[in-house]
Design a protein around this motif. Sequence first.
Motif, short mmCIF file in Angstrom:
data_model
loop_
_atom_site.label_atom_id
_atom_site.label_comp_id
_atom_site.label_asym_id
_atom_site.label_seq_id
_atom_site.Cartn_x
_atom_site.Cartn_y
_atom_site.Cartn_z
N SER A 206 0.83 -1.21 0.00
CA SER A 206 0.00 0.00 0.00
C SER A 206 0.86 1.26 0.00
O SER A 206 0.60 2.21 -0.76
CB SER A 206 -0.94 0.01 1.21
OG SER A 206 -1.89 -1.03 1.12
N LYS A 207 1.89 1.27 0.82
CA LYS A 207 2.79 2.43 0.86
C LYS A 207 3.46 2.65 -0.50
O LYS A 207 3.57 3.78 -0.98
CB LYS A 207 3.84 2.25 1.95
CG LYS A 207 3.31 2.32 3.38
CD LYS A 207 4.45 2.11 4.36
CE LYS A 207 3.97 2.08 5.80
NZ LYS A 207 5.09 1.88 6.76
N ARG A 208 3.91 1.56 -1.10
CA ARG A 208 4.58 1.67 -2.40
C ARG A 208 3.64 2.22 -3.46
O ARG A 208 4.00 3.12 -4.23
CB ARG A 208 5.11 0.29 -2.82
CG ARG A 208 5.68 0.24 -4.23
CD ARG A 208 6.31 -1.10 -4.55
NE ARG A 208 5.40 -2.23 -4.38
CZ ARG A 208 4.49 -2.60 -5.29
NH1 ARG A 208 4.33 -1.88 -6.40
NH2 ARG A 208 3.72 -3.65 -5.08
N LEU A 209 2.42 1.70 -3.52
CA LEU A 209 1.45 2.16 -4.51
C LEU A 209 1.08 3.62 -4.30
O LEU A 209 0.95 4.40 -5.26
CB LEU A 209 0.20 1.29 -4.46
CG LEU A 209 0.35 -0.16 -4.94
CD1 LEU A 209 -0.94 -0.94 -4.70
CD2 LEU A 209 0.72 -0.22 -6.41
N LEU A 210 0.89 4.02 -3.06
CA LEU A 210 0.51 5.40 -2.75
C LEU A 210 1.62 6.38 -3.15
O LEU A 210 1.35 7.42 -3.76
CB LEU A 210 0.19 5.53 -1.26
CG LEU A 210 -1.13 4.91 -0.81
CD1 LEU A 210 -1.17 4.74 0.69
CD2 LEU A 210 -2.32 5.77 -1.29
N ARG A 211 2.85 6.03 -2.82
CA ARG A 211 3.96 6.92 -3.17
C ARG A 211 4.10 7.04 -4.68
O ARG A 211 4.31 8.14 -5.21
CB ARG A 211 5.26 6.41 -2.53
CG ARG A 211 5.27 6.53 -1.00
CD ARG A 211 6.60 6.10 -0.42
NE ARG A 211 6.59 6.21 1.04
CZ ARG A 211 6.74 5.20 1.88
NH1 ARG A 211 6.93 3.97 1.41
NH2 ARG A 211 6.71 5.41 3.18
N ALA A 212 3.98 5.92 -5.37
CA ALA A 212 4.10 5.93 -6.83
C ALA A 212 2.98 6.73 -7.49
O ALA A 212 3.16 7.27 -8.58
CB ALA A 212 4.11 4.50 -7.36
N ALA A 213 1.84 6.82 -6.82
CA ALA A 213 0.68 7.53 -7.37
C ALA A 213 0.66 9.00 -7.00
O ALA A 213 -0.29 9.71 -7.35
CB ALA A 213 -0.61 6.85 -6.91
N GLY A 214 1.67 9.47 -6.28
CA GLY A 214 1.77 10.90 -6.01
C GLY A 214 1.40 11.36 -4.61
O GLY A 214 1.28 12.56 -4.37
N ALA A 215 1.24 10.45 -3.67
CA ALA A 215 0.97 10.85 -2.30
C ALA A 215 2.15 11.63 -1.73
O ALA A 215 3.30 11.40 -2.10
CB ALA A 215 0.68 9.63 -1.44
N GLU A 216 1.87 12.56 -0.84
CA GLU A 216 2.93 13.40 -0.29
C GLU A 216 3.45 12.87 1.04
O GLU A 216 4.65 12.72 1.23
CB GLU A 216 2.39 14.83 -0.14
CG GLU A 216 2.08 15.47 -1.49
CD GLU A 216 1.40 16.83 -1.38
OE1 GLU A 216 1.22 17.31 -0.24
OE2 GLU A 216 1.04 17.40 -2.43
N ILE A 217 2.57 12.61 1.98
CA ILE A 217 2.95 11.97 3.24
C ILE A 217 2.30 10.60 3.27
O ILE A 217 1.07 10.48 3.15
CB ILE A 217 2.51 12.80 4.46
CG1 ILE A 217 3.17 14.17 4.46
CG2 ILE A 217 2.85 12.04 5.76
CD1 ILE A 217 2.69 15.08 5.60
N VAL A 218 3.09 9.55 3.41
CA VAL A 218 2.58 8.19 3.48
C VAL A 218 3.18 7.51 4.70
O VAL A 218 4.40 7.30 4.78
CB VAL A 218 2.92 7.36 2.23
CG1 VAL A 218 2.38 5.94 2.37
CG2 VAL A 218 2.36 8.02 0.98
#
Length: 399
Positions: A206-218
């Motif tokens: 989940s962290k990897r997908l969120l960061r790759a999709a442009g999340a700022e704080i994960v």
Amino acid sequence: MSERLIGTVSRGVRAPIIRSGDDIAAIVADSVLAAAKSENIHVLDRDVVAVTEAVVARAQGNYATVEQIASDIRAKFPSGEFGVILPILSRNRFSICLKGFAMGAKKIYLMLSYPSDEVGNHLIDLDALDEAGVNPYTDVLTEADWREKFGYVKHTFTGVDYIAYYKELVESCDCECEVILANDCRAILNYTKNVLTCDIHSRARSKRLLRAAGAEIVLGLDDIMSSSVDGSGYNEDYGLLGSNKATEDSVKLFPRDCRPVVGKIQSLIAEATGKKIEVMIYGDGAFKDPVGKIWELADPVVSPAFTDGLIGQPNEVKLKYLADNDFADLSGDALKAAIYDYIKNKDGDLVGKMVSQGTTPRRLTDLIGSLCDLTSGSGDKGTPIVWIQGYFDNYTSEK
């Protein structure tokens, strides 16, 4: 020597009520030795003594209050607005954590998975989704969408509508709450770029997908309370993962520094008996309830620490396979003798061999942890210690 007619035996061992500051290793060793004396049972080499993580953490005083959780949240999400996604549906496991998050926030976007959470607690039956034409793999629902389609649905066992329960809990802390229902962690990014992902076993993905999709704080639950906050307990590896409700305003965290505990228990029992036992600390077992569909493992691992003799997997042959194939022409004492000889001389690594097909290819600690969890239970049995004998025996073992 004579044939041993009893195989594995698992015994729950009573112990005193554990308090913060207690020497948990000494209490465990003393409790097992007292039980052995009371029941006239001898400690044997390769016995397994296991102690539940709850009393280890309690002895360590490893607790955190909602105020301390809120303080950590404010430091890590300074805007006060973020998504809380994919939590499990549990008053015991998550409600106090969520209360701490809300106390440290201005607005939370709460995204729940459906039809169930990660460990099988259901918001709705899958059949109901089919009837409503909802695709859980793609559809993102607002709270209004959910209510229009399904109304208020209470959990079969707890009688709780978790959407209402979690939302009301957040709002009771003067924090705004918007509920979304989705299964793709990236759906939250349409609402906020700051995300606290609360899944357990899928958290790294989940962290990897969120960061790759442009999340700022994960961040994940393992990043909250990963160090002491205002004198709190903490867990550097798991943070809030594995925590349980202690009071209405505090949680007990997963224990830390566990390896010295199991080593000391092993040493104390060896000093008293001359026997080398194996020791582990266990949390949730790893099994699924076929009726409630709940997968029990809400802890990050079954066992946070164990002695070296519990490393690895069983290396067992399937008796019925031997009887039906290799020795199909034998019966009675001749069959017994042939199987006995086969086991005595079995290969040291049976992975991939037909003769081991149907045995359980799981780690020893996961198998034994499940046995311990079922033995000790989660209620009022008063047996946080489990003493297992004969686990490493097989058909050839003798007295």
